[in-house]
Write an enzyme that holds these catalytic residues in place. Structure first.
Site, short mmCIF file in Angstrom:
data_model
loop_
_atom_site.label_atom_id
_atom_site.label_comp_id
_atom_site.label_asym_id
_atom_site.label_seq_id
_atom_site.Cartn_x
_atom_site.Cartn_y
_atom_site.Cartn_z
N ASP A 148 0.82 -1.22 0.00
CA ASP A 148 0.00 0.00 0.00
C ASP A 148 0.85 1.26 0.00
OD1 ASP A 148 -2.41 -1.33 0.15
OD2 ASP A 148 -2.53 -1.23 2.33
C1 GLC Z 1 -1.10 -3.78 5.40
C2 GLC Z 1 -2.35 -3.83 4.58
C3 GLC Z 1 -2.18 -4.84 3.48
C4 GLC Z 1 -0.95 -4.54 2.68
C5 GLC Z 1 0.27 -4.44 3.58
C6 GLC Z 1 1.49 -3.94 2.87
O1 GLC Z 1 -0.89 -5.02 6.00
O2 GLC Z 1 -3.45 -4.11 5.38
O3 GLC Z 1 -3.30 -4.84 2.64
O4 GLC Z 1 -0.76 -5.54 1.71
O5 GLC Z 1 0.00 -3.53 4.61
O6 GLC Z 1 1.36 -2.61 2.50
#
Ligand code: GLC
Length: 801
Positions: free
Chosen positions: A502
């Site tokens: 993200d």
């Molecule tokens: C958090 C989010 C997940 C994402 C991860 C890496 O765990 O909830 O959806 O893949 O971060 O950014």
């Protein structure tokens, strides 16, 4: 429930496993016992029945919710992990001396003669001894009903008769936890004391106020109650009456003076406090049973339901019975599939705590002290639902159907949503939609049941408001076709606003940048899904998917190989992330996911797989697990995204991100490197890390979302415990790849990749309706390679049973 006699001395001889200065596991690993309240961070338990739940820390702080741990909080809480002093508390007052303290360490922080927080699956027992009074507070939730129970058993361990008054206390929230405009919010709450039922009822009215007036009103208001048995002698629901003017949580007026004033909370700040008076002879034990329950405001019959629940919890017998019933729910999950290896930390985590974390914490509660979202992440809870496969695969299926409903007709999905609110995030993330196909494929491997593809689920309404429906097969291919349409001229998938990561939120906002990880991820999905298309009468689609898969693999190897590893992505302007050219000032030279998925999804050639993993070993496998990338970014970079704005080595900015670090273990298993795979696993195993708690800080029985990396002054410190992804994937990697008993279409494959020193392990595996008891012997001390499989005394060909 522990009897008073059992806990009497506090010195009961108990076998202690993995003991540190803050606590230990019991012999069978089923309980973690915190022996002092001042752990470096709140160490919590998440107790939830899939609808109603609460979190509680070893200090006794925490909060409760119904259904959505964010939008329908029953009690108020503030996210302050340093003070940790919002909660549902019970004060104990000695009426002779006027002295008072709290049954748990917070809020009064007494210097207890004994203190212990005992966490099991589905329950918490907080025990304190102070001034000759032993207080054993057992907390759990009803297995089926939206109510939590606190059984407070008080024993007089002194020589004199004691006259005590008990005051429970919490503040009503009854809606959105983030109600920024509190003075406005509180006008919608009303309370009612009902002496006949021995209860305070609280209710937040649905505000009917347009969203632009107050952000806090995007919520699901609830109606709640707080009762006690025996019936209380007095009540307060006006916060000011309880605290006194400018009073505080340490010395509230009500407790100082030893009386509640039967106040109403409608016109003021609403709280709930119940007073019970208890007299105890020396050696005598008496219990007060408290309940907190809630219901959606739209349920017109809430009050009747409450009355039944209040009446139900009026006997210690019922409390005992219901606690056992709730424990039995967890026993089912724990006993269904399990392992027995020479490493007890691995066994405890795999058999008990990882399942519990993934199910209670992430699938049901979606709550912890760090992230308390209440929402459902499209990719998150699908991945979390992998935990159900060897336990109750029908629950993975349920999750697939639930998520399919959050897909638009064009194949894109809500990145996350709040159930029953119509609220969901529309983003330009590029991977989330594919997790539907990924999890469906793994579900089919587990069950060999392709009927899931024929289940019908609605799409989200488009602009016209019309709701169309499609099979899960249709949902999956729409997702794949969408991703195939978001392609670069070089033949790689676009990264958009982020892929799995993200925090890479700005790499490709102009829809030009590419994601190499997404390519690895998608390659396997295309290859696996293609034959399904063929079987379902779509040979053209099958051919196309296989063709696109091979072209994708070729493009990855042509454009994304950096010499010693794969680059992670390219930005909109074409510059790479995760390449040698990023050296020096920039950061992000090598990324983990771009290597691990290339290895186990098969996009890497054998030589490159070897080289990529060697590069990971050299640069990323550090003291406390595998780093997400290195070095961390030190300057915020608008061409990368928000992770570059975190402090270096925190969370996705180059820390050990547990979720992704588990994939390093899987990749090492794919490389048949059992010693290193388990070594990398153990470096981040909470039980192992918990032996050095003043460095690690966080719970030894739950995975952290992240551990600070080497560019942080707190290198090795855990954070964001009970987080999504981390529990389910650590469980899966342990069961399926280290122990190596995993489903394939043809059956159950036995393919351990273990440390050479492991001579023997056994596995109990529920699979397609049967339970297999598997003994694995390793007399020659190898890491992998199955010589012979015997089933019911008969040798079989190959290693699939
Ligand atoms: C958090 C989010 C997940 C994402 C991860 C890496 O765990 O909830 O959806 O893949 O971060 O950014």
């Amino acid at each position: 429930m522990r009897t008073a006699a059992e806990t009497m001395s506090g010195k009961k001889t108990e076998v202690k496993k993995f003991e540190s200065k803050y606590g230990y596991f019991t012999k069978d690993g089923r309980e973690y016992v915190i022996t002092r309240p001042d752990t470096p961070r709140p160490w919590i338990n998440v107790v939830c029945n899939g609808d109603f739940g609460f979190v509680v820390s070893q200090t006794g702080s925490g909060f409760s919710w119904l259904d959505n741990s964010n939008l329908s909080r029953v009690t108020r809480w503030e996210q302050d992990l340093i003070k940790d002093e919002w909660g549902k508390y019970i004060y104990i007052r000695d009426n002779k001396t006027g002295e008072f303290w709290s049954a748990t360490w917070k809020p009064c922080c007494p210097k207890f003669d004994f203190y212990e927080a005992r966490y099991g699956q589905g329950y918490v027992i907080l025990t304190s001894v102070f001034k000759g009074i032993r207080a054993v507070l057992t907390m759990f939730v009803d297995r089926d009903e939206p109510v939590e129970i606190w059984n407070l058993a008080l024993t007089n361990e002194s020589e004199k008769e004691r006259s005590l008054s008990l005051f429970s206390y919490f503040e009503f929230c009854l809606g959105n936890a983030g109600d920024t405009h509190r003075e406005f919010q509180k006008t919608f709450i009303e309370t009612e004391i009902n002496c006949e039922d021995g209860v305070i009822y609280g209710k937040k009215r649905s505000a009917l106020v347009p969203g632009f007036i107050s952000t806090g009103l995007s919520e699901i208001p609830v109606e709640a109650f707080h009762a006690a048995w025996p019936k209380p002698v007095a009540y307060d629901s006006d916060k000011e009456a309880f605290f006194g003017r400018y009073g505080n949580i340490l010395t509230p007026r009500a407790v100082r003076e030893g009386k509640l004033l039967n106040t109403d909370g409608r016109w003021v700040d609403s709280v709930a406090s119940l007073q019970n008076d208890v007299t105890l002879k020396p050696g005598e034990t008496k219990a007060v049973i408290y309940t907190v329950g809630a219901s959606r405001i739209k349920e017109t019959s809430a009050r009747d339901r409450f009355k039944k629940l209040i009446a139900k919890y009026r006997s210690e017998e019922t409390v005992k019975k219901e606690l056992e019933r709730f424990k039995a729910l967890w026993n089912d999950f724990i006993e269904k599939s399990s392992i027995e290896t020479p490493d007890e930390a691995f066994n405890f985590m795999t058999n008990i705590w990882l399942k519990y974390q993934a199910i209670a914490g992430r699938l049901w509660a979606r709550c912890a002290y760090y992230q308390s979202s209440g929402g459902i992440g499209f990719r998150d809870q699908l991945q979390d639902s992998l935990v159900f496969l060897p336990l109750k695969p029908e629950l993975t299926r349920k999750q697939i159907l639930l998520h399919a409903e959050q897909q638009f007709e064009d194949g894109t999905v809500h990145h996350w949503w709040h159930p029953d609110t119509g609220k969901g995030a529309v983003t330009h993330m590029t991977d989330d939609l594919l997790w539907l196909a990924f999890i469906t494929l793994h579900y089919i491997d587990e069950t060999n049941d392709e009927t899931v593809l024929d289940e019908i689920a609605p799409f989200l309404p488009g602009h016209t408001g019309e709701v169309k429906r499609g099979s899960i097969y249709d949902h999956c291919i729409r997702a794949m076709d969408k991703v195939l349409s978001r392609w670069s001229v070089r033949g790689l998938p676009l990264i958009g606003e982020g892929d799995w990561n993200d925090g890479l939120s700005h790499v490709g906002v102009r829809m030009k940048g590419e994601s190499v990880w997404l390519g690895h991820f998608f390659y396997w999905i295309l290859k696996q899904f293609a034959p399904i298309c063929g079987k379902r009468g779509e040979p053209e689609r099958m051919k196309n998917y296989l063709d696109r898969a091979e072209k994708l693999k070729a493009a990855i190897n042509e454009h994304a190989w950096d010499g010693e590893w794969y680059i992670r992505a390219t930005r909109d302007d074409g510059r790479p992330l995760g390449s040698k050219v990023c050296k020096g000032k920039e950061g992000g030279v090598i990324f983990l996911n771009a290597q691990t998925w290339a290895v186990f999804h098969g996009t890497a050639t054998p030589e490159r797989a070897k080289q990529a993993m060697a590069s990971c070993e050299k640069h990323l496998f550090r003291e406390y697990g595998a780093l997400l990338f290195t070095p961390a970014y030190t300057k915020s970079d608008p061409t990368i995204g928000y992770l570059s704005r975190y402090a270096p080595s925190i969370r996705e900015n180059g820390g050990v991100y547990t979720h992704a670090a588990t994939w390093a273990v899987q990749a090492l298993c794919a490389m048949r490197n059992g010693d290193l795979a388990f070594e990398v696993y153990s470096r981040m195993c909470p039980i192992v890390r918990g032996l050095n708690p003043d460095l690690y800080f966080v719970e030894p029985y739950a995975t952290p979302g992240n551990v600070d990396g080497p560019d942080s002054p707190n290198f090795g410190r855990g954070g964001w415990t009970w987080y999504t992804g981390s529990g389910a994937w650590t469980f899966r990697v342990g069961m399926n790849y280290i122990v190596g008993v995993r489903p394939v279409r043809e059956g159950l494959m036995i393919d351990p990749v273990i440390p050479k020193s492991w001579k023997k392990l056994s596995v109990k595996r529920f699979f397609r309706g049967a339970t297999y008891k598997i003994e694995i012997e390793n007399p020659k001390g190898v890491s992998s390679g199955v010589k012979q499989v015997t089933v019911d005394g008969k040798a079989i060909e190959g290693n699939i049973i």
